[in-house]
Design a protein around this motif. Sequence first.
Motif, PDB file in Angstrom:
ATOM      1  N   HIS A 107     -33.433   0.229   9.571  1.00 22.65           N
ATOM      2  CA  HIS A 107     -32.201   0.441   8.803  1.00 22.65           C
ATOM      3  C   HIS A 107     -31.270  -0.767   8.920  1.00 22.65           C
ATOM      4  O   HIS A 107     -30.670  -1.200   7.932  1.00 22.65           O
ATOM      5  N   GLY A 114     -28.201   3.866   3.716  1.00 20.39           N
ATOM      6  CA  GLY A 114     -29.005   4.915   4.333  1.00 20.39           C
ATOM      7  C   GLY A 114     -30.480   4.595   4.299  1.00 20.39           C
ATOM      8  O   GLY A 114     -30.962   3.830   3.454  1.00 20.39           O
ATOM      9  N   MET A 116     -34.266   6.814   4.850  1.00 22.68           N
ATOM     10  CA  MET A 116     -34.896   8.120   5.054  1.00 22.68           C
ATOM     11  C   MET A 116     -36.320   7.959   5.555  1.00 22.68           C
ATOM     12  O   MET A 116     -37.018   6.996   5.208  1.00 22.68           O
ATOM     13  N   ASN A 157     -40.076  12.993   1.049  1.00 19.67           N
ATOM     14  CA  ASN A 157     -38.942  12.953   1.962  1.00 19.67           C
ATOM     15  C   ASN A 157     -39.219  13.852   3.169  1.00 19.67           C
ATOM     16  O   ASN A 157     -39.550  15.029   3.025  1.00 19.67           O
ATOM     17  N   TYR A 161     -32.823  11.273   8.361  1.00 20.55           N
ATOM     18  CA  TYR A 161     -32.090  10.172   7.754  1.00 20.55           C
ATOM     19  C   TYR A 161     -31.247   9.443   8.798  1.00 20.55           C
ATOM     20  O   TYR A 161     -30.865  10.012   9.822  1.00 20.55           O
ATOM     21  N   LEU A 212     -28.981  11.185  -3.016  1.00 20.77           N
ATOM     22  CA  LEU A 212     -30.245  10.440  -3.044  1.00 20.77           C
ATOM     23  C   LEU A 212     -30.619   9.994  -4.457  1.00 20.77           C
ATOM     24  O   LEU A 212     -30.908   8.816  -4.693  1.00 20.77           O
ATOM     25  N   LEU A 221     -30.144   2.724  -0.662  1.00 23.11           N
ATOM     26  CA  LEU A 221     -31.009   3.585   0.149  1.00 23.11           C
ATOM     27  C   LEU A 221     -32.395   2.965   0.296  1.00 23.11           C
ATOM     28  O   LEU A 221     -32.942   2.392  -0.651  1.00 23.11           O
ATOM     29  N   THR A 223     -36.392   3.270   2.702  1.00 25.11           N
ATOM     30  CA  THR A 223     -37.349   4.219   3.276  1.00 25.11           C
ATOM     31  C   THR A 223     -38.038   3.623   4.498  1.00 25.11           C
ATOM     32  O   THR A 223     -38.220   2.405   4.596  1.00 25.11           O
TER      33      THR A 223
END
Length: 385
Positions: A107, A114, A116, A157, A161, A212, A221, A223
């Motif tokens: 991150h 964010g 996830m 998902n 998070y 999202l 965002l 992943t």
Amino acid sequence: MESSEEKVVAVIMVGGPTKGTRFRPLSFNTPKPLFPLAGQPMVHHPISACKRIPNLAQIFLIGFYEEREFALYVSSISNELKVPSHIFLLNCDVCCNFPLPDMLEAHRRYGGMGTMLVIKVSAESANQFGELIADPITKELLHYTEKPETFVSDLINCGVYVFTPEIFTAIEGVSTHREDTANLRHVSSLEAFHSLTRNLPKDFVRLDQDILSPLAGKKQLYTYETMDFWVQIKTPGISLKCSALYLAQFRLTSPHLLAGGDGTKSATVIGDVYVHPSAKVHPTAKIGPNVSISANVRVGAGVRLIGCIVLDDVEIQENAVIINSIVGWKSSLGKWARADGDYNAKLGITILGEAVTVEDEIVVINSIVLPNKTLNVSVQEEIIL
């Protein structure tokens, strides 16, 4: 570079008593988040994972249960807490290895608002979850849709998070936008206004649809894909599989929690087994693999246990057999009794609710027995109300 002043907060969503109805009869008297998996409450596993996050300041459990039901797990929130640099958000009913420190590191590299946790699943099962498309190189979230009717992607998902505090600005923006939209609709249609405000209050935010999906493709965002196990804990049958996964993980993270024995001074133990220190197990019993035995359980001579969860204060008498089953609190199985389940059967594994008595030589196969019942005849593929 990580700053010594950075503070990380974790939020674990535990739901409420009106949720988890598919978890009955095991959730009648015990909140689903406190149901033991691998000998530890379900919520204990994400809490333990959170404790491995560098600079963790506090963990919050958010839900609709009475505080007394979580007295052993809810820490005081009255202490003043500085604004954190990162916030983890986890669903309690998720079973995985929770790679939170690795997620946080990724991150920070991404530099977005964010990140996830995601995983690849079969195309047939993907539509049961939130499906997404991510850039294969940058890992940016490009598109997100919750439980689509048509196939979008096999990447889903995981419900875990990490956000920066900017997430609160995004949430505030959703509320403001909804209020403005409601005001516009008031001008054109009073009925539409009432309908909107009744169904979606301005302070009600849906993470999937309001955060999202709108922010996908805007470099906000990202992943982080896990290659390890991940399961959503929906039913008792799934919880039994998750207990086995956590027991296997104990080999790496908490080997001291796993039992051992060769049948001489203690019971024979095969594979991954957890036995609470207060449980009494006869040396001639044979246990495992994938067995969890809770507090004050009494296991008699010649008992065989395979792939099961045995909850507090259960008595299992001589030569009884339990396979692919969950035995509820204060239940008892008589001599030569048998509880056997099959994941592929119509009702799945066998579940004995709280304070169920199975008399001597009675066989229970692929059945669900509600609390406070006594079985003096064998049953198969039945729900005993």
